[in-house]
Scaffold this active site. Structure first.
Site, PDB file in Angstrom:
ATOM      1  N   CYS A 246      -0.098  -1.134  -0.071  1.00  0.00           N
ATOM      2  CA  CYS A 246      -0.350   0.000   0.371  1.00  0.00           C
ATOM      3  C   CYS A 246       1.014   1.354   0.260  1.00  0.00           C
ATOM      4  O   CYS A 246       1.029   2.403  -0.356  1.00  0.00           O
ATOM      5  CB  CYS A 246      -0.542   0.270   1.224  1.00  0.00           C
ATOM      6  SG  CYS A 246      -1.808  -1.432   0.935  1.00  0.00           S
TER       7      CYS A 246
ATOM      8  N   HIS B  14       0.643  13.899  -6.932  1.00  0.00           N
ATOM      9  CA  HIS B  14      -0.261  15.139  -7.205  1.00  0.00           C
ATOM     10  C   HIS B  14      -1.598  14.916  -8.021  1.00  0.00           C
ATOM     11  O   HIS B  14      -2.227  15.660  -7.332  1.00  0.00           O
ATOM     12  CB  HIS B  14       0.702  16.185  -7.746  1.00  0.00           C
ATOM     13  CG  HIS B  14       0.111  17.662  -7.007  1.00  0.00           C
ATOM     14  ND1 HIS B  14      -0.846  17.918  -6.319  1.00  0.00           N
ATOM     15  CD2 HIS B  14       0.844  18.980  -7.593  1.00  0.00           C
ATOM     16  CE1 HIS B  14      -0.536  19.078  -5.416  1.00  0.00           C
ATOM     17  NE2 HIS B  14       0.332  19.876  -6.798  1.00  0.00           N
TER      18      HIS B  14
ATOM     19  N   ASP C 103      -3.019  16.618  -2.601  1.00  0.00           N
ATOM     20  CA  ASP C 103      -2.995  17.991  -3.199  1.00  0.00           C
ATOM     21  C   ASP C 103      -1.786  18.254  -1.610  1.00  0.00           C
ATOM     22  O   ASP C 103      -1.274  17.196  -0.762  1.00  0.00           O
ATOM     23  CB  ASP C 103      -3.646  19.134  -2.393  1.00  0.00           C
ATOM     24  CG  ASP C 103      -4.362  19.085  -0.897  1.00  0.00           C
ATOM     25  OD1 ASP C 103      -4.097  18.653   0.099  1.00  0.00           O
ATOM     26  OD2 ASP C 103      -5.828  19.039  -1.114  1.00  0.00           O
TER      27      ASP C 103
END
EC number: 2.3.1.12
Length: 630
Positions: free
Chosen positions: A547, A603, A607
């Protein structure tokens, strides 16, 4: 009488049924394949333990099954049983004419695979199996390629002389087969009767072997796989060639005996280049018996097949549409596809029942390369302003040496390039105060040594726990972005990969359920897995399901670095070398042990503000590890 058919011993793991090869009502022979199953590491066909008629099928495609599971019910075919005594009587009467054939033991050796040793990675048969000629026996892997070793003749496996992990080379004994002996007296008689009619030997002809269509570029011959005098079967590999972007084996377009070799290792060839001259058998004599005449069209049909194959492949080149059905391919082809980064669902198989062959993967790669090269010129696509790779003759400036990249470096290099180009990276840098953590860690190691716990606690396990805590608080970091960039998959488990430097390159074993494990348990697991990684013994399952990744190079130096996100994950933490630094506490400067960390993230998913919050959670947890018990 109903007979239950169960899965034989295939190991402890569950496997998935990918194909059912028979239907209700079919008459099945002993050893005939019933279903195809596939696990994490291999696919195989499950044979019938005995003959019978399929009465019921208890499984479906997609079901999970394992050793001993019921898959079918056979009817023993009483009608056939009643007829058996009569047939037996006839056989008994005929028996004196042909004495039973005596069984003989024959060695099976590794064919000519070059001078280098290779490693046995898979054994595809077991003692007692009946094997057909050309059936695959073992899979071997060297530095540059993997291949399956076929049976040179039919027989029953009597002994297996190798194990997975053994090194073998050309001529190594791998198995002993039990094969039927000479036929009885009737066979020679039949041969003698036929001999006068077909006495004239077939005329031999000479045929040229040329390089098939491999594109317009020249490629280098890296290996010649046959020698003068070798008998070669149709589709047998003759040479290996390598270009700038791929390597492939060139197969024989027809059977024959190698009369001349027209190329050497290091030569440059291209489509249509003459590489060999074969001596091939001519037409059969006119006086051949009627039975042979009836069978004669079969070789002609077989000879036509290779000619038709390129046409089929040429049609398939433009048909790279996604295939929603199950992909049929052997483990060797799947490994080849992984090395080239090919999604097999996009490849059209030209083999039996749509099975994907090596040539299909090679055709797909070649077409993909052509498209990639043509796209910027035709549409202005690609990366704006990207120039072609510079071609420089370095030998003009001094002595040079070329070294082949390792297998792991080749695979990881392609993945890293893709990740860097396709993911818009942002990296946050910070320093965390680990003064108290280090004091606590050293104290715990001293206690562990006194209690002889045989465990060493490293800073990495505390970082793993801090990351797990941050992932629980900010689940968006524990996600993957869909291929079309429209959806997020949020994971309800926390598995963390830790990059390990090995002699063969960087590998990333995955530690499962980190949030549910304690420091001691994780430390033991880290020690065990790291040793396996350095010994090259990690399994595929131990490197899957991650993960989030941690890349710690503090032991090697550096103050900061920007790690590359390991797709399809969305973030990665880099850990650099800790150092004592003066830190202002509001009254004075005090020495504190500071650890530089860097968080790179995708991105498109995260953010900058969330990135700052995430790295702050890690920072606060490592600065005060009491937070781990809250």
């Amino acid at each position: 009488m109903a007979i239950e058919i169960k899965v034989p011993d295939i190991g402890a793991d569950e496997v998935e049924i990918t194909e059912i090869l028979v239907k209700v009502g079919d008459k099945v022979e002993a050893e005939q394949s019933l279903i195809t199953v596939e696990g994490d590491k291999a696919s195989m066909e499950v044979p019938s333990p005995q003959a019978g008629i399929v009465k019921e099928i208890k499984v479906s495609v997609g079901d999970k099954t394992q050793t001993g599971a019921l898959i079918m019910i056979f009817d023993s075919a009483d009608g056939a049983a009643d007829a058996a005594p009569a047939q037996a009587e006839e056989k008994k009467e005929a028996a004196p004419a042909a004495a039973p054939a005596a069984a003989a033991a024959k060695d099976v050796n590794v064919p000519d695979i070059g001078s280098d040793e290779v490693e046995v990675t898979e054994i595809l048969v077991k003692v007692g199996d009946k094997v057909e000629a050309e059936q695959s026996l073992i899979t071997v892997e060297g530095d540059k390629a993997s291949m399956e070793v076929p049976a040179p003749f039919a027989g029953t496996v009597k002994e297996i002389k190798v194990n997975v992990g053994d090194k073998v080379s050309t001529g190594s004994l791998i198995m002993v087969f039990e094969v039927a002996g000479e036929a009885g007296a009737a066979a020679p008689a039949a041969k003698q009767e036929a001999a006068p009619a077909a006495a004239p030997a077939p005329a031999a002809g000479v045929k040229e072997v040329n390089v098939p269509d491999i594109g317009g570029d020249e490629v280098e011959v890296t290996e010649v796989m046959v020698k003068v005098g070798d008998k070669v079967a149709a589709e047998q590999s003759l040479i290996t060639v390598e270009g700038d972007k791929a390597s492939m084996e060139v197969p024989a377009p027809f059977a024959g005996v190698v009369k001349e070799l027209k190329v050497n290792v290091g030569d440059k060839v291209k489509t249509g280049s003459l590489i060999m001259i074969f001596e091939v058998e001519g037409a059969a004599p006119a006086a051949a018996p009627a039975k042979q005449e009836a069978a004669a069209p079969a070789p002609a049909a077989k000879a036509e097949a290779p000619a038709a194959a390129p046409a089929a492949k040429a049609e398939g080149k433009s048909e790279f549409a996604e295939n929603d059905a199950y992909v049929h391919a052997t483990p060797l082809i799947r490994r080849l596809a992984r090395e080239f980064g090919v999604n097999l669902a996009k490849v059209k198989g030209t083999g039996r029942k749509g099975r994907i062959l090596r040539e299909d993967v090679q055709a797909y790669v070649k077409e993909a390369i052509k498209r990639a090269e043509a796209a910027p010129a035709a549409t202005g696509g690609g990366i704006p302003g990207m120039l072609p790779w510079p071609k420089v003759d370095f030998s003009k400036f001094g002595e040079i040496e070329e070294v082949e990249l390792g297998r792991i470096q080749k695979i990881s290099g392609a993945n890293l390039s893709r990740n860097w180009v396709m993911i818009p990276h942002v990296t946050h840098f910070d320093k965390t105060d680990i003064t108290e953590l280090e004091a606590f860690r050293k104290q715990q190691n001293e206690e562990a040594a006194k209690r002889k716990l045989d465990v060493k606690i490293t800073p990495v396990v505390f970082i793993m726990k801090a990351v797990a805590a941050a992932l629980e608080q900010m689940p968006r970091f524990n996600s993957s972005l869909s291929e079309d960039g429209q959806r997020l998959t949020l994971k309800k488990y926390i598995n963390i990969g830790v990059a390990v430097d090995t002699p063969n390159g960087l590998v990333v074993p995955v530690f499962k359920d980190v949030n549910k494990k304690g420091i001691i348990e994780l430390s033991r697991e880290l020690m065990t897995i790291s040793k396996k990684a350095r010994d090259g013994k990690l399994t595929a399952g131990e490197m899957q399901g991650g993960c989030f990744t941690i890349s710690s190079i503090g032991g090697l130096g550096t103050t900061h670095f920007a790690p590359i996100v390991n797709a399809p994950e969305v973030a990665i933490l880099g850990v650099s070398k800790s150092a004592m630094e003066p830190v202002w506490n509001g009254k004075e400067f005090v020495p504190r042990l500071m650890l530089p960390i860097s968080l790179s993230f995708d991105h498109r998913v995260i953010d900058g503000a969330d990135g700052a919050r995430f790295i702050t959670i890690i920072n606060n947890t490592l600065s005060d590890i009491r937070r781990l018990v809250m």
